[in-house]
Scaffold this motif. Sequence first.
Motif, PDB file in Angstrom:
ATOM      1  N   MET A 193       0.831  -1.189   0.000  1.00 40.19           N
ATOM      2  CA  MET A 193       0.000   0.000   0.000  1.00 40.19           C
ATOM      3  C   MET A 193       0.875   1.251   0.000  1.00 40.19           C
ATOM      4  SD  MET A 193      -3.159  -1.241   2.464  1.00 40.19           S
ATOM      5  CE  MET A 193      -3.375   0.371   3.075  1.00 40.19           C
ATOM      6  N   GLU A 194       1.991   1.157   0.671  1.00 44.70           N
ATOM      7  CA  GLU A 194       2.902   2.303   0.724  1.00 44.70           C
ATOM      8  C   GLU A 194       3.382   2.690  -0.680  1.00 44.70           C
ATOM      9  OE1 GLU A 194       4.739   5.355   2.575  1.00 44.70           O
ATOM     10  OE2 GLU A 194       3.504   3.871   3.582  1.00 44.70           O
ATOM     11  N   ALA A 195       3.528   1.707  -1.544  1.00 40.46           N
ATOM     12  CA  ALA A 195       4.032   1.957  -2.904  1.00 40.46           C
ATOM     13  C   ALA A 195       3.081   2.797  -3.737  1.00 40.46           C
ATOM     14  CB  ALA A 195       4.295   0.627  -3.606  1.00 40.46           C
ATOM     15  N   VAL A 196       1.795   2.801  -3.426  1.00 34.27           N
ATOM     16  CA  VAL A 196       0.816   3.477  -4.289  1.00 34.27           C
ATOM     17  C   VAL A 196       0.190   4.720  -3.665  1.00 34.27           C
ATOM     18  CG1 VAL A 196       0.260   1.344  -5.523  1.00 34.27           C
ATOM     19  CG2 VAL A 196      -1.099   1.990  -3.528  1.00 34.27           C
ATOM     20  N   ARG A 197       0.487   5.012  -2.421  1.00 32.20           N
ATOM     21  CA  ARG A 197      -0.183   6.120  -1.714  1.00 32.20           C
ATOM     22  C   ARG A 197       0.028   7.490  -2.331  1.00 32.20           C
ATOM     23  NH1 ARG A 197       0.600   3.810   4.184  1.00 32.20           N
ATOM     24  NH2 ARG A 197      -1.310   2.597   4.198  1.00 32.20           N
ATOM     25  N   ASP A 198       1.161   7.731  -2.950  1.00 31.04           N
ATOM     26  CA  ASP A 198       1.455   9.086  -3.451  1.00 31.04           C
ATOM     27  C   ASP A 198       1.334   9.221  -4.967  1.00 31.04           C
ATOM     28  OD1 ASP A 198       3.673   7.574  -4.066  1.00 31.04           O
ATOM     29  OD2 ASP A 198       5.112   9.113  -3.483  1.00 31.04           O
ATOM     30  N   ILE A 199       0.568   8.357  -5.602  1.00 31.39           N
ATOM     31  CA  ILE A 199       0.337   8.482  -7.042  1.00 31.39           C
ATOM     32  C   ILE A 199      -0.472   9.750  -7.298  1.00 31.39           C
ATOM     33  CG2 ILE A 199      -0.886   7.488  -9.036  1.00 31.39           C
ATOM     34  CD1 ILE A 199      -0.204   4.727  -7.954  1.00 31.39           C
ATOM     35  N   GLY A 200      -0.072  10.528  -8.277  1.00 35.36           N
ATOM     36  CA  GLY A 200      -0.797  11.749  -8.625  1.00 35.36           C
ATOM     37  C   GLY A 200      -2.207  11.447  -9.101  1.00 35.36           C
ATOM     38  N   GLY A 201      -3.157  12.292  -8.712  1.00 35.78           N
ATOM     39  CA  GLY A 201      -4.529  12.123  -9.149  1.00 35.78           C
ATOM     40  C   GLY A 201      -5.414  11.398  -8.151  1.00 35.78           C
ATOM     41  N   LEU A 202      -4.830  10.863  -7.067  1.00 31.76           N
ATOM     42  CA  LEU A 202      -5.651  10.207  -6.052  1.00 31.76           C
ATOM     43  C   LEU A 202      -6.348  11.267  -5.199  1.00 31.76           C
ATOM     44  CD1 LEU A 202      -3.362   7.319  -4.736  1.00 31.76           C
ATOM     45  CD2 LEU A 202      -5.058   7.263  -6.566  1.00 31.76           C
ATOM     46  N   THR A 203      -7.539  10.941  -4.725  1.00 31.47           N
ATOM     47  CA  THR A 203      -8.244  11.867  -3.844  1.00 31.47           C
ATOM     48  C   THR A 203      -7.522  11.929  -2.505  1.00 31.47           C
ATOM     49  OG1 THR A 203      -9.706  10.182  -2.954  1.00 31.47           O
ATOM     50  CG2 THR A 203     -10.485  11.357  -4.906  1.00 31.47           C
ATOM     51  N   ALA A 237     -12.780  11.515 -13.282  1.00 34.44           N
ATOM     52  CA  ALA A 237     -13.513  10.342 -13.758  1.00 34.44           C
ATOM     53  C   ALA A 237     -13.227   9.966 -15.209  1.00 34.44           C
ATOM     54  CB  ALA A 237     -15.007  10.576 -13.583  1.00 34.44           C
ATOM     55  N   GLU A 238     -12.298  10.617 -15.858  1.00 33.49           N
ATOM     56  CA  GLU A 238     -11.973  10.295 -17.239  1.00 33.49           C
ATOM     57  C   GLU A 238     -11.320   8.915 -17.328  1.00 33.49           C
ATOM     58  OE1 GLU A 238     -12.578  12.328 -19.897  1.00 33.49           O
ATOM     59  OE2 GLU A 238     -13.532  13.756 -18.545  1.00 33.49           O
ATOM     60  N   GLN A 239     -11.656   8.145 -18.322  1.00 34.87           N
ATOM     61  CA  GLN A 239     -11.113   6.794 -18.493  1.00 34.87           C
ATOM     62  C   GLN A 239      -9.593   6.804 -18.589  1.00 34.87           C
ATOM     63  OE1 GLN A 239     -12.676   3.982 -18.296  1.00 34.87           O
ATOM     64  NE2 GLN A 239     -11.191   2.536 -19.066  1.00 34.87           N
ATOM     65  N   VAL A 240      -9.027   7.785 -19.278  1.00 37.46           N
ATOM     66  CA  VAL A 240      -7.578   7.834 -19.437  1.00 37.46           C
ATOM     67  C   VAL A 240      -6.898   8.033 -18.089  1.00 37.46           C
ATOM     68  CG1 VAL A 240      -7.405  10.320 -19.927  1.00 37.46           C
ATOM     69  CG2 VAL A 240      -5.692   8.731 -20.846  1.00 37.46           C
ATOM     70  N   ASN A 241      -7.494   8.800 -17.193  1.00 36.58           N
ATOM     71  CA  ASN A 241      -6.914   8.993 -15.866  1.00 36.58           C
ATOM     72  C   ASN A 241      -6.956   7.698 -15.057  1.00 36.58           C
ATOM     73  OD1 ASN A 241      -8.495  11.863 -16.442  1.00 36.58           O
ATOM     74  ND2 ASN A 241      -6.375  12.043 -15.783  1.00 36.58           N
ATOM     75  N   TYR A 242      -8.055   6.981 -15.169  1.00 35.73           N
ATOM     76  CA  TYR A 242      -8.190   5.693 -14.490  1.00 35.73           C
ATOM     77  C   TYR A 242      -7.098   4.738 -14.965  1.00 35.73           C
ATOM     78  CZ  TYR A 242      -9.935   1.000 -13.595  1.00 35.73           C
ATOM     79  OH  TYR A 242     -10.031  -0.310 -13.228  1.00 35.73           O
ATOM     80  N   LEU A 243      -6.907   4.656 -16.277  1.00 35.70           N
ATOM     81  CA  LEU A 243      -5.903   3.752 -16.831  1.00 35.70           C
ATOM     82  C   LEU A 243      -4.495   4.161 -16.441  1.00 35.70           C
ATOM     83  CD1 LEU A 243      -7.435   3.173 -20.376  1.00 35.70           C
ATOM     84  CD2 LEU A 243      -7.440   1.589 -18.434  1.00 35.70           C
ATOM     85  N   GLU A 244      -4.219   5.452 -16.382  1.00 36.96           N
ATOM     86  CA  GLU A 244      -2.895   5.946 -15.989  1.00 36.96           C
ATOM     87  C   GLU A 244      -2.589   5.579 -14.533  1.00 36.96           C
ATOM     88  OE1 GLU A 244       0.819   7.551 -15.896  1.00 36.96           O
ATOM     89  OE2 GLU A 244      -0.401   7.193 -17.661  1.00 36.96           O
ATOM     90  N   VAL A 245      -3.555   5.809 -13.645  1.00 36.06           N
ATOM     91  CA  VAL A 245      -3.356   5.470 -12.235  1.00 36.06           C
ATOM     92  C   VAL A 245      -3.192   3.961 -12.077  1.00 36.06           C
ATOM     93  CG1 VAL A 245      -4.463   5.433  -9.960  1.00 36.06           C
ATOM     94  CG2 VAL A 245      -4.479   7.532 -11.323  1.00 36.06           C
ATOM     95  N   GLN A 246      -3.997   3.186 -12.786  1.00 38.43           N
ATOM     96  CA  GLN A 246      -3.892   1.729 -12.722  1.00 38.43           C
ATOM     97  C   GLN A 246      -2.504   1.276 -13.180  1.00 38.43           C
ATOM     98  OE1 GLN A 246      -6.438  -0.387 -15.449  1.00 38.43           O
ATOM     99  NE2 GLN A 246      -6.351  -2.255 -14.246  1.00 38.43           N
ATOM    100  N   SER A 247      -2.021   1.829 -14.275  1.00 39.41           N
ATOM    101  CA  SER A 247      -0.704   1.471 -14.802  1.00 39.41           C
ATOM    102  C   SER A 247       0.396   1.822 -13.804  1.00 39.41           C
ATOM    103  CB  SER A 247      -0.475   2.181 -16.133  1.00 39.41           C
ATOM    104  OG  SER A 247       0.802   1.891 -16.633  1.00 39.41           O
ATOM    105  N   GLN A 248       0.341   3.028 -13.252  1.00 37.48           N
ATOM    106  CA  GLN A 248       1.341   3.444 -12.271  1.00 37.48           C
ATOM    107  C   GLN A 248       1.320   2.542 -11.044  1.00 37.48           C
ATOM    108  OE1 GLN A 248       1.688   7.596 -11.201  1.00 37.48           O
ATOM    109  NE2 GLN A 248       0.816   8.194 -13.172  1.00 37.48           N
ATOM    110  N   ALA A 249       0.126   2.173 -10.592  1.00 42.49           N
ATOM    111  CA  ALA A 249       0.011   1.304  -9.418  1.00 42.49           C
ATOM    112  C   ALA A 249       0.653  -0.052  -9.679  1.00 42.49           C
ATOM    113  CB  ALA A 249      -1.460   1.147  -9.026  1.00 42.49           C
ATOM    114  N   ILE A 250       0.388  -0.639 -10.840  1.00 37.37           N
ATOM    115  CA  ILE A 250       0.961  -1.948 -11.174  1.00 37.37           C
ATOM    116  C   ILE A 250       2.490  -1.868 -11.224  1.00 37.37           C
ATOM    117  CG2 ILE A 250       1.188  -3.663 -13.028  1.00 37.37           C
ATOM    118  CD1 ILE A 250      -1.845  -3.100 -13.598  1.00 37.37           C
TER     119      ILE A 250
END
Length: 75
Positions: free
Chosen positions: A1-11, A39-52
């Motif tokens: 969880m620590e690895a993903v906490r500071d991804i840009g775009g998270l609430t 809520a844009e699809q591209v933002n969702y995919l970017e955050v998902q990619s960064q998290a992985i």
Amino acid sequence: MEAVRDIGGLTKDDEVTMFFTEFGDSSINYVIRLWISIAEQVNYLEVQSQAIIRIKKACDTHNIMIPVPICIFHY
């Protein structure tokens, strides 16, 4: 969880949460929930990619191996 906490775009109001979901053949499976502010699809995919990518790097850093399915072919 620590690895993903500071991804840009998270609430800022919602926590990153993780739930173990099941035992696999050689793994313990889990889900990480991230809340994004756009809520844009591209933002969702970017955050998902960064998290992985970040989760994989954290696993590598801590010598955690991700099991890979092995196919055995019989001829």
